[in-house]
Design a protein around this motif. Structure first.
Motif, PDB file in Angstrom:
ATOM      1  N   PHE A  43       0.836  -1.196   0.000  1.00 39.31           N
ATOM      2  CA  PHE A  43       0.000   0.000   0.000  1.00 39.31           C
ATOM      3  C   PHE A  43       0.876   1.253   0.000  1.00 39.31           C
ATOM      4  N   GLU A  44       0.439   2.281  -0.715  1.00 39.52           N
ATOM      5  CA  GLU A  44       1.185   3.536  -0.732  1.00 39.52           C
ATOM      6  C   GLU A  44       0.951   4.340   0.540  1.00 39.52           C
ATOM      7  N   THR A  45      -0.246   4.254   1.087  1.00 39.33           N
ATOM      8  CA  THR A  45      -0.593   5.033   2.276  1.00 39.33           C
ATOM      9  C   THR A  45      -1.068   4.097   3.372  1.00 39.33           C
ATOM     10  N   VAL A  46      -0.448   4.195   4.547  1.00 39.95           N
ATOM     11  CA  VAL A  46      -0.814   3.365   5.694  1.00 39.95           C
ATOM     12  C   VAL A  46      -0.980   4.276   6.904  1.00 39.95           C
ATOM     13  N   VAL A  47      -2.122   4.169   7.567  1.00 43.33           N
ATOM     14  CA  VAL A  47      -2.389   4.930   8.781  1.00 43.33           C
ATOM     15  C   VAL A  47      -2.616   3.950   9.927  1.00 43.33           C
ATOM     16  N   VAL A  48      -1.991   4.230  11.063  1.00 45.19           N
ATOM     17  CA  VAL A  48      -2.254   3.501  12.303  1.00 45.19           C
ATOM     18  C   VAL A  48      -2.799   4.509  13.300  1.00 45.19           C
ATOM     19  N   ASN A  49      -3.982   4.249  13.853  1.00 45.96           N
ATOM     20  CA  ASN A  49      -4.492   5.172  14.860  1.00 45.96           C
ATOM     21  C   ASN A  49      -4.028   4.736  16.249  1.00 45.96           C
ATOM     22  N   ALA A  50      -4.004   5.667  17.175  1.00 46.65           N
ATOM     23  CA  ALA A  50      -3.530   5.382  18.529  1.00 46.65           C
ATOM     24  C   ALA A  50      -4.267   6.269  19.518  1.00 46.65           C
ATOM     25  N   HIS A  51      -4.466   5.751  20.731  1.00 45.59           N
ATOM     26  CA  HIS A  51      -5.079   6.538  21.806  1.00 45.59           C
ATOM     27  C   HIS A  51      -4.530   6.073  23.147  1.00 45.59           C
ATOM     28  N   TYR A  52      -4.876   4.844  23.542  1.00 51.59           N
ATOM     29  CA  TYR A  52      -4.393   4.314  24.815  1.00 51.59           C
ATOM     30  C   TYR A  52      -2.889   4.045  24.731  1.00 51.59           C
ATOM     31  N   ALA A  54      -0.600   5.931  23.675  1.00 56.39           N
ATOM     32  CA  ALA A  54      -0.230   6.278  22.300  1.00 56.39           C
ATOM     33  C   ALA A  54       1.270   6.484  22.125  1.00 56.39           C
ATOM     34  N   ASP A  55       1.955   6.987  23.158  1.00 52.04           N
ATOM     35  CA  ASP A  55       3.393   7.218  23.044  1.00 52.04           C
ATOM     36  C   ASP A  55       4.143   5.923  22.726  1.00 52.04           C
ATOM     37  N   SER A  56       3.662   4.806  23.285  1.00 54.32           N
ATOM     38  CA  SER A  56       4.304   3.518  23.016  1.00 54.32           C
ATOM     39  C   SER A  56       4.132   3.116  21.558  1.00 54.32           C
ATOM     40  N   ILE A  57       2.952   3.379  21.015  1.00 60.97           N
ATOM     41  CA  ILE A  57       2.696   3.074  19.603  1.00 60.97           C
ATOM     42  C   ILE A  57       3.595   3.937  18.707  1.00 60.97           C
ATOM     43  N   VAL A  58       3.691   5.218  19.044  1.00 62.97           N
ATOM     44  CA  VAL A  58       4.524   6.132  18.247  1.00 62.97           C
ATOM     45  C   VAL A  58       5.981   5.674  18.265  1.00 62.97           C
TER      46      VAL A  58
END
Length: 224
Positions: A43-52, A54-58
């Motif tokens: 895929f050319e564009t991939v988005v991952v959302n984060a909330h709980y 979130a710093d760990s996901i980033v």
């Protein structure tokens, strides 16, 4: 889009220190398993959302410049609202979404969806497995399917489980506005128009959203 914003409440104390997408199966975080599936599809564009947490996901994704992290704040937007929030990045229809707590062994779920996608008669195509063939899933199924492939969320005969992978016409989201809402509301609207369909996955799939599911996912991969 990969969903990674949830609280993971079914995991209990396992998510006290890390978010559910970073819990491990077969020595790798669930989010890593999901991204390997995504990256194989180019895929050319991939988005991952984060909330709980979130710093760990980033931090986990900082070495993946091709993946854009979208932090939902101050409130979590759920699956429908989260997808709507990501549309300025994701771009035009159709959009694929993937839950980060699913583990796959077999053909690409995206290839399966793309193969059966017929936009002239579908607004959403969900990848499903039979309840008997699911690993780690607890409870009843989510859908029944008619002979032409249409899905229904009927009380009886829910023999199919949603795998967490779909392709969807995102123009549908406009009628639901902004804010938090479940993608289930969108599915119900699509089903009422007879444009909600399912494709049956013919590989191995595990619901790794619970401690029991993590164990079953480990066993599924170890047996292959």
């Amino acid at each position: 889009m990969v969903y990674a914003a949830g609280f993971g409440t079914r995991m209990g104390r396992l998510v006290a220190r890390k978010p559910k997408p970073l819990l491990e199966v077969a020595g790798k975080p669930l989010l890593e398993h999901a991204l390997e599936v995504v990256e194989a599809a180019n895929f050319e564009t991939v988005v991952v959302n984060a909330h709980y947490k979130a710093d760990s996901i980033v931090r986990f994704l900082e070495d993946r410049p091709n993946v854009q992290v979208l932090i939902e704040a101050p409130e979590i937007l759920e699956t429908g609202g989260g997808l709507a929030n990501a549309l300025p990045i994701l771009g035009p229809n159709p959009v694929f979404t993937l839950n980060s707590d699913a583990v796959w062994r077999g053909p690409s779920p995206f290839e399966c969806l793309n193969r059966d996608w017929k936009p002239e008669k579908m607004d959403a195509l969900l990848l499903v497995v039979s309840l008997a063939d699911s690993h780690g899933h607890q409870g009843s199924g989510d859908f029944s399917m008619s002979s032409d492939g249409q899905l229904r969320r009927s009380v009886a005969a829910r023999g199919l489980v949603y795998t967490g992978a779909q392709i969807i016409n995102t123009d549908l989201l406009a009628e639901f506005g902004s804010g938090a809402y479940s993608i289930v509301k969108v599915w119900e609207s699509v089903a009422a128009k007879q444009r909600l369909f399912g494709a049956v996955y013919d590989g191995l799939w595990a619901d790794a959203g619970t401690p029991h599911g993590l164990e079953r996912a480990n066993s599924m991969l170890a047996a292959c």
